[in-house]
Scaffold this motif. Sequence first.
Motif, PDB file in Angstrom:
ATOM      1  N   LEU A   1       0.818  -1.212   0.000  1.00 37.45           N
ATOM      2  CA  LEU A   1       0.000   0.000   0.000  1.00 37.45           C
ATOM      3  C   LEU A   1       0.855   1.267   0.000  1.00 37.45           C
ATOM      4  O   LEU A   1       0.472   2.287  -0.588  1.00 37.45           O
ATOM      5  CB  LEU A   1      -0.940   0.007   1.204  1.00 37.45           C
ATOM      6  N   LEU A   2       2.001   1.223   0.640  1.00 35.91           N
ATOM      7  CA  LEU A   2       2.884   2.388   0.648  1.00 35.91           C
ATOM      8  C   LEU A   2       3.533   2.624  -0.712  1.00 35.91           C
ATOM      9  O   LEU A   2       3.819   3.763  -1.085  1.00 35.91           O
ATOM     10  CB  LEU A   2       3.976   2.215   1.709  1.00 35.91           C
ATOM     11  N   GLY A   3       3.746   1.539  -1.462  1.00 31.57           N
ATOM     12  CA  GLY A   3       4.501   1.669  -2.704  1.00 31.57           C
ATOM     13  C   GLY A   3       3.705   1.576  -3.983  1.00 31.57           C
ATOM     14  O   GLY A   3       4.273   1.649  -5.081  1.00 31.57           O
ATOM     15  N   THR A   4       2.368   1.421  -3.885  1.00 28.14           N
ATOM     16  CA  THR A   4       1.548   1.230  -5.081  1.00 28.14           C
ATOM     17  C   THR A   4       0.502   2.330  -5.187  1.00 28.14           C
ATOM     18  O   THR A   4      -0.196   2.629  -4.214  1.00 28.14           O
ATOM     19  CB  THR A   4       0.837  -0.145  -5.042  1.00 28.14           C
ATOM     20  N   SER A   5       0.385   2.904  -6.373  1.00 30.00           N
ATOM     21  CA  SER A   5      -0.642   3.927  -6.603  1.00 30.00           C
ATOM     22  C   SER A   5      -1.825   3.300  -7.331  1.00 30.00           C
ATOM     23  O   SER A   5      -1.705   2.228  -7.928  1.00 30.00           O
ATOM     24  CB  SER A   5      -0.078   5.073  -7.443  1.00 30.00           C
ATOM     25  N   ASP A   6      -2.975   3.984  -7.284  1.00 29.30           N
ATOM     26  CA  ASP A   6      -4.126   3.502  -8.041  1.00 29.30           C
ATOM     27  C   ASP A   6      -3.979   3.928  -9.504  1.00 29.30           C
ATOM     28  O   ASP A   6      -2.962   4.519  -9.899  1.00 29.30           O
ATOM     29  CB  ASP A   6      -5.442   4.000  -7.426  1.00 29.30           C
ATOM     30  N   THR A   7      -4.981   3.641 -10.322  1.00 30.23           N
ATOM     31  CA  THR A   7      -4.886   3.913 -11.760  1.00 30.23           C
ATOM     32  C   THR A   7      -4.837   5.406 -12.077  1.00 30.23           C
ATOM     33  O   THR A   7      -4.507   5.787 -13.188  1.00 30.23           O
ATOM     34  CB  THR A   7      -6.079   3.274 -12.500  1.00 30.23           C
ATOM     35  N   ASN A   8      -5.165   6.234 -11.087  1.00 32.42           N
ATOM     36  CA  ASN A   8      -5.067   7.685 -11.275  1.00 32.42           C
ATOM     37  C   ASN A   8      -3.736   8.238 -10.778  1.00 32.42           C
ATOM     38  O   ASN A   8      -3.525   9.450 -10.750  1.00 32.42           O
ATOM     39  CB  ASN A   8      -6.213   8.396 -10.533  1.00 32.42           C
ATOM     40  N   GLY A   9      -2.830   7.338 -10.360  1.00 31.27           N
ATOM     41  CA  GLY A   9      -1.534   7.776  -9.857  1.00 31.27           C
ATOM     42  C   GLY A   9      -1.556   8.256  -8.419  1.00 31.27           C
ATOM     43  O   GLY A   9      -0.596   8.829  -7.918  1.00 31.27           O
ATOM     44  N   ARG A  10      -2.673   8.023  -7.727  1.00 28.71           N
ATOM     45  CA  ARG A  10      -2.823   8.490  -6.345  1.00 28.71           C
ATOM     46  C   ARG A  10      -2.342   7.421  -5.368  1.00 28.71           C
ATOM     47  O   ARG A  10      -2.694   6.261  -5.480  1.00 28.71           O
ATOM     48  CB  ARG A  10      -4.290   8.817  -6.075  1.00 28.71           C
ATOM     49  N   PHE A  11      -1.533   7.839  -4.390  1.00 24.73           N
ATOM     50  CA  PHE A  11      -1.121   6.964  -3.304  1.00 24.73           C
ATOM     51  C   PHE A  11      -2.041   7.174  -2.102  1.00 24.73           C
ATOM     52  O   PHE A  11      -2.525   8.283  -1.873  1.00 24.73           O
ATOM     53  CB  PHE A  11       0.335   7.247  -2.897  1.00 24.73           C
ATOM     54  N   PHE A  12      -2.269   6.112  -1.340  1.00 32.25           N
ATOM     55  CA  PHE A  12      -3.093   6.243  -0.137  1.00 32.25           C
ATOM     56  C   PHE A  12      -2.435   7.176   0.871  1.00 32.25           C
ATOM     57  O   PHE A  12      -1.242   7.040   1.153  1.00 32.25           O
ATOM     58  CB  PHE A  12      -3.260   4.878   0.548  1.00 32.25           C
ATOM     59  N   PRO A  13      -3.184   8.107   1.461  1.00 31.12           N
ATOM     60  CA  PRO A  13      -2.681   8.830   2.637  1.00 31.12           C
ATOM     61  C   PRO A  13      -2.470   7.852   3.799  1.00 31.12           C
ATOM     62  O   PRO A  13      -3.047   6.755   3.808  1.00 31.12           O
ATOM     63  CB  PRO A  13      -3.807   9.821   2.957  1.00 31.12           C
ATOM     64  N   GLU A  14      -1.682   8.263   4.765  1.00 32.52           N
ATOM     65  CA  GLU A  14      -1.341   7.370   5.872  1.00 32.52           C
ATOM     66  C   GLU A  14      -2.573   6.835   6.596  1.00 32.52           C
ATOM     67  O   GLU A  14      -2.666   5.644   6.897  1.00 32.52           O
ATOM     68  CB  GLU A  14      -0.426   8.092   6.874  1.00 32.52           C
ATOM     69  N   MET A  15      -3.527   7.720   6.915  1.00 28.06           N
ATOM     70  CA  MET A  15      -4.691   7.267   7.684  1.00 28.06           C
ATOM     71  C   MET A  15      -5.564   6.315   6.888  1.00 28.06           C
ATOM     72  O   MET A  15      -6.205   5.431   7.461  1.00 28.06           O
ATOM     73  CB  MET A  15      -5.512   8.462   8.169  1.00 28.06           C
ATOM     74  N   GLU A  16      -5.608   6.453   5.576  1.00 25.11           N
ATOM     75  CA  GLU A  16      -6.356   5.484   4.762  1.00 25.11           C
ATOM     76  C   GLU A  16      -5.678   4.118   4.799  1.00 25.11           C
ATOM     77  O   GLU A  16      -6.345   3.092   4.863  1.00 25.11           O
ATOM     78  CB  GLU A  16      -6.467   5.976   3.316  1.00 25.11           C
ATOM     79  N   ILE A  17      -4.360   4.114   4.741  1.00 28.93           N
ATOM     80  CA  ILE A  17      -3.628   2.838   4.845  1.00 28.93           C
ATOM     81  C   ILE A  17      -3.912   2.181   6.191  1.00 28.93           C
ATOM     82  O   ILE A  17      -4.232   0.990   6.272  1.00 28.93           O
ATOM     83  CB  ILE A  17      -2.113   3.072   4.670  1.00 28.93           C
ATOM     84  N   ILE A  18      -3.819   2.976   7.264  1.00 25.32           N
ATOM     85  CA  ILE A  18      -4.036   2.436   8.616  1.00 25.32           C
ATOM     86  C   ILE A  18      -5.450   1.890   8.754  1.00 25.32           C
ATOM     87  O   ILE A  18      -5.658   0.774   9.245  1.00 25.32           O
ATOM     88  CB  ILE A  18      -3.756   3.530   9.665  1.00 25.32           C
ATOM     89  N   ASP A  19      -6.457   2.651   8.304  1.00 25.39           N
ATOM     90  CA  ASP A  19      -7.843   2.213   8.460  1.00 25.39           C
ATOM     91  C   ASP A  19      -8.158   1.008   7.579  1.00 25.39           C
ATOM     92  O   ASP A  19      -8.949   0.137   7.967  1.00 25.39           O
ATOM     93  CB  ASP A  19      -8.807   3.356   8.145  1.00 25.39           C
TER      94      ASP A  19
END
Length: 480
Positions: A263-281
């Motif tokens: 999750l820290l190293g992969t972006s979605d198809t729009n090039g967006r990386f998860f913010p920290e709190m989204e990763i945690i949740d």
Amino acid sequence: MEEVAKLFAVLALLVLSLHFITKFLKLGNRPNLHRLPPGTLGWPVVGETFEFRRRSLEGSPTRFIQERMDKYDSRVFKTSLVGSHFAVFCGPAGNKFLFSNENKNTQVWWPSTVKKLLSQSLVSKIGDEAKLTRKLLLGFLNAEALRNFLPKMDSIAQRHIKTHWEGKAQVLVYPIIQLYTFELACCLFLSIEDSQVPYLSSLFDELVKGAFTFSINLPGTRFHRAMKAADAIKKEIKMILKKRKVNLEEKGVSPTQDLLSHLLGTSDTNGRFFPEMEIIDNILLLLFAGHDTTRSVLSSVIKYLGQLPQIYELVLQEQLEISQGKEEGELLQWEDVQKMKYTWNVVSEVMRLSPPVRGAFREALKDFTYADYNIPKGWKLLWNTGSSYKDPKLFSNPEKFDPSRFEGEGPSPFSYVPFGGGPRMCLGQEFARLKILVFMHNIIKRYKWDLVFPDEKFKYDPLLEPEKGLPIRLQPSPYT
């Protein structure tokens, strides 16, 4: 302090009462919504929540559903639970409708308690945002990705059995299984394999117990304890995340090491990386969903195999055949799990007779008609396992334990849905399958067992669990 808590509880009930009166008045002003599904909304505010909970603690939420299907309509009926009006969709037709109408007539819905506990996770996302999040999470949880972790899962299962089962004459299955399922999830998601696991596991017990209750955050309530537990778990994950970011930048760990690195190293198809709190949740969500349901299933499997020696022998034979084709100490590989067909049929039959969860929720996006009834926009919708799993028209002799039901094409479409269906099908279904089969492979080769309480009751609180923890007497297998 006690008087203050009582005052807050009374005020909360008054606010809820006003909310429902307003809702009712608004509904009465809308045209073409007078032919609602039959049923009762029960008491003001609480609805039929206490009756549903009573049936759940008796281990028979199916009875709550079936009684209302018989009394009102076998296709859909209305009720009120934990402060919301529900239309309960029944049978394969109800499942099909809800699974195929995501973002059309319906969208996913979770109680406010779950949303508050997991506020920035997938549970709060809809539409395209939900699709992107699911795709990113599935990049780690799909079969192709998980097959690389299978040997590690096998080694964790072996270590768990050696630590918690070996040398014991009797074990308490339910709490011990939790250590296995939670350790496995912590390892694959966060690379945690130390003393943190029992601590985090105890916090998760509090979180799960308070996730499906009234949203009253007062000291002493289940929800208050769940919020405190969630905060503590998020704090632990955040510390791990901070260290992992540094390690990734310094190339001290692999970017495919676990879900956190993914999750820290992969972006979605729009090039967006998860913010920290989204990763945690989202990690919290997967830990929440991924270990307790598996614990329920494995506990039920242990119960049924203890009751049905002929089924036990057939599962044992399949697992021994897999072991005989391997070198001493060789760990399980992907092709080994694909041979466990009878074992998975047994697990599937266990989930039919004793489903670990009772269903899931949706919300009406707009007014629509189903089965000649009007469903109002904003109503909550429930699909449930109880309306089809024991239906003799769908499963002949439904109370009989018969794994052969799942041979060939298996049950008819939408009649058996242990992982849901449609765009919101359970993300972790392949992970759950592997966890269960790996454990069964290791435990059944080592032990035979007897149930200390052959008629021990299982209840839903909120997931399926044995009332006494399922104590069993172990007998070492001659095949060890």
